[in-house]
Design a protein around this motif. Structure first.
Motif, PDB file in Angstrom:
ATOM      1  N   ARG A  58       0.890  -1.168   0.000  1.00 56.66           N
ATOM      2  CA  ARG A  58       0.000   0.000   0.000  1.00 56.66           C
ATOM      3  C   ARG A  58       0.923   1.211   0.000  1.00 56.66           C
ATOM      4  O   ARG A  58       1.733   1.368   0.920  1.00 56.66           O
ATOM      5  N   GLU A  59       0.804   2.034  -1.038  1.00 59.26           N
ATOM      6  CA  GLU A  59       1.731   3.150  -1.169  1.00 59.26           C
ATOM      7  C   GLU A  59       1.007   4.452  -1.485  1.00 59.26           C
ATOM      8  O   GLU A  59      -0.011   4.455  -2.165  1.00 59.26           O
ATOM      9  N   GLU A  60       1.591   5.528  -0.976  1.00 58.46           N
ATOM     10  CA  GLU A  60       1.138   6.877  -1.310  1.00 58.46           C
ATOM     11  C   GLU A  60       2.380   7.681  -1.675  1.00 58.46           C
ATOM     12  O   GLU A  60       3.398   7.624  -0.978  1.00 58.46           O
ATOM     13  N   LEU A  61       2.288   8.424  -2.756  1.00 56.97           N
ATOM     14  CA  LEU A  61       3.393   9.245  -3.210  1.00 56.97           C
ATOM     15  C   LEU A  61       3.170  10.684  -2.752  1.00 56.97           C
ATOM     16  O   LEU A  61       2.081  11.229  -2.937  1.00 56.97           O
ATOM     17  N   THR A  62       4.203  11.270  -2.148  1.00 59.45           N
ATOM     18  CA  THR A  62       4.116  12.649  -1.661  1.00 59.45           C
ATOM     19  C   THR A  62       5.321  13.438  -2.172  1.00 59.45           C
ATOM     20  O   THR A  62       6.240  12.872  -2.768  1.00 59.45           O
ATOM     21  N   ASP A  63       5.303  14.732  -1.905  1.00 60.06           N
ATOM     22  CA  ASP A  63       6.406  15.620  -2.272  1.00 60.06           C
ATOM     23  C   ASP A  63       6.718  15.536  -3.764  1.00 60.06           C
ATOM     24  O   ASP A  63       7.878  15.550  -4.174  1.00 60.06           O
ATOM     25  N   ALA A  75       8.869  13.597 -19.872  1.00 59.30           N
ATOM     26  CA  ALA A  75       8.652  14.181 -18.551  1.00 59.30           C
ATOM     27  C   ALA A  75       9.335  13.314 -17.506  1.00 59.30           C
ATOM     28  O   ALA A  75       9.680  12.154 -17.761  1.00 59.30           O
ATOM     29  N   ALA A  76       9.501  13.894 -16.333  1.00 59.82           N
ATOM     30  CA  ALA A  76      10.066  13.170 -15.203  1.00 59.82           C
ATOM     31  C   ALA A  76       9.350  13.631 -13.944  1.00 59.82           C
ATOM     32  O   ALA A  76       8.809  14.734 -13.897  1.00 59.82           O
ATOM     33  N   ALA A  77       9.354  12.771 -12.954  1.00 57.43           N
ATOM     34  CA  ALA A  77       8.762  13.121 -11.665  1.00 57.43           C
ATOM     35  C   ALA A  77       9.655  12.581 -10.556  1.00 57.43           C
ATOM     36  O   ALA A  77      10.185  11.477 -10.659  1.00 57.43           O
ATOM     37  N   GLU A  78       9.805  13.382  -9.520  1.00 56.70           N
ATOM     38  CA  GLU A  78      10.528  12.970  -8.330  1.00 56.70           C
ATOM     39  C   GLU A  78       9.537  13.034  -7.172  1.00 56.70           C
ATOM     40  O   GLU A  78       8.725  13.958  -7.104  1.00 56.70           O
ATOM     41  N   TYR A  79       9.609  12.052  -6.278  1.00 58.71           N
ATOM     42  CA  TYR A  79       8.632  11.974  -5.200  1.00 58.71           C
ATOM     43  C   TYR A  79       9.155  11.089  -4.081  1.00 58.71           C
ATOM     44  O   TYR A  79      10.215  10.467  -4.206  1.00 58.71           O
ATOM     45  N   VAL A  80       8.389  11.011  -3.012  1.00 59.72           N
ATOM     46  CA  VAL A  80       8.691  10.131  -1.894  1.00 59.72           C
ATOM     47  C   VAL A  80       7.602   9.066  -1.839  1.00 59.72           C
ATOM     48  O   VAL A  80       6.402   9.374  -1.900  1.00 59.72           O
ATOM     49  N   VAL A  81       8.033   7.809  -1.740  1.00 59.35           N
ATOM     50  CA  VAL A  81       7.109   6.680  -1.603  1.00 59.35           C
ATOM     51  C   VAL A  81       6.938   6.397  -0.114  1.00 59.35           C
ATOM     52  O   VAL A  81       7.905   6.123   0.595  1.00 59.35           O
ATOM     53  N   ASN A  82       5.702   6.492   0.358  1.00 56.64           N
ATOM     54  CA  ASN A  82       5.354   6.172   1.740  1.00 56.64           C
ATOM     55  C   ASN A  82       4.525   4.904   1.679  1.00 56.64           C
ATOM     56  O   ASN A  82       3.422   4.915   1.134  1.00 56.64           O
ATOM     57  N   LEU A 102      10.895   6.134   1.004  1.00 57.63           N
ATOM     58  CA  LEU A 102      12.094   6.274   0.203  1.00 57.63           C
ATOM     59  C   LEU A 102      11.861   7.164  -1.006  1.00 57.63           C
ATOM     60  O   LEU A 102      10.755   7.217  -1.535  1.00 57.63           O
ATOM     61  N   PRO A 103      12.915   7.869  -1.421  1.00 61.41           N
ATOM     62  CA  PRO A 103      12.801   8.695  -2.613  1.00 61.41           C
ATOM     63  C   PRO A 103      12.752   7.815  -3.857  1.00 61.41           C
ATOM     64  O   PRO A 103      13.336   6.725  -3.888  1.00 61.41           O
ATOM     65  N   ALA A 104      12.051   8.298  -4.872  1.00 62.16           N
ATOM     66  CA  ALA A 104      11.944   7.559  -6.127  1.00 62.16           C
ATOM     67  C   ALA A 104      11.734   8.547  -7.264  1.00 62.16           C
ATOM     68  O   ALA A 104      11.497   9.744  -7.034  1.00 62.16           O
ATOM     69  N   GLY A 105      11.797   8.036  -8.472  1.00 63.86           N
ATOM     70  CA  GLY A 105      11.562   8.873  -9.633  1.00 63.86           C
ATOM     71  C   GLY A 105      10.999   8.054 -10.775  1.00 63.86           C
ATOM     72  O   GLY A 105      11.177   6.842 -10.836  1.00 63.86           O
ATOM     73  N   SER A 106      10.303   8.727 -11.663  1.00 60.44           N
ATOM     74  CA  SER A 106       9.748   8.087 -12.859  1.00 60.44           C
ATOM     75  C   SER A 106      10.045   8.967 -14.064  1.00 60.44           C
ATOM     76  O   SER A 106      10.083  10.203 -13.951  1.00 60.44           O
ATOM     77  N   PHE A 107      10.219   8.323 -15.195  1.00 58.54           N
ATOM     78  CA  PHE A 107      10.481   9.000 -16.452  1.00 58.54           C
ATOM     79  C   PHE A 107       9.444   8.542 -17.463  1.00 58.54           C
ATOM     80  O   PHE A 107       9.028   7.379 -17.453  1.00 58.54           O
ATOM     81  N   PHE A 108       9.030   9.456 -18.316  1.00 62.39           N
ATOM     82  CA  PHE A 108       7.919   9.200 -19.228  1.00 62.39           C
ATOM     83  C   PHE A 108       8.238   9.666 -20.639  1.00 62.39           C
ATOM     84  O   PHE A 108       8.877  10.703 -20.826  1.00 62.39           O
TER      85      PHE A 108
END
Length: 133
Positions: A58-63, A75-82, A102-108
């Motif tokens: 169960r995850e929520e992405l913040t920041d 595009a790219a996104a940086e976020y924190v996985v909670n 933990l910090p994570a990122g996605s690229f599109f």
């Protein structure tokens, strides 16, 4: 809709646990590059992956911060996985309801208003340390 709006819509759907809304953001032949995994092609494989992830985590992405290339095609996104580790995933430590952050990122890649590639990165060693503690 701008590429930035599309990426925000995708992540809003993720946080809501709405796989169908995520799928609506994707091209039929989306290439899903999974962290530490194989490339999965197509919406059906993406949906299967989401079902598996929802069972185990169960995850929520913040920041969230989203970046868009001038052309709008990348595009790219940086976020924190909670997250909470709900059910043991194959080859990983036993799940006992451990939480992690933990910090994570996605690229599109984006074409014709749809996401054609999703690549996600996070530090697996960091995650393993958190759920093994």
């Amino acid at each position: 809709m701008s590429t930035t709006d599309l990426i925000h819509r995708y992540f809003t759907a993720f946080n809501a646990g709405d796989t169908n809304a995520m799928l609506a953001c994707l091209s039929d032949d989306v290439a899903h590059h999974v962290n530490e995994g194989k490339i999965r092609t197509g919406k059906a494989k993406f949906a299967d992956f989401c079902a598996h992830m929802s069972h185990c985590y169960r995850e929520e992405l913040t920041d969230m911060v989203v970046f868009e290339a001038e052309s709008g095609t990348r595009a790219a996104a940086e976020y924190v996985v909670n997250g909470t580790y709900l059910s043991t995933d194959d080859g990983l430590p036993e799940a006992r309801g451990q939480t992690y952050r933990l910090p994570a990122g996605s690229f599109f890649d984006v074409e014709n208003g749809k996401i054609t590639r999703v690549t996600t990165y996070y530090n697996l060693a960091d995650w393993m340390a958190q759920v093994s503690a």
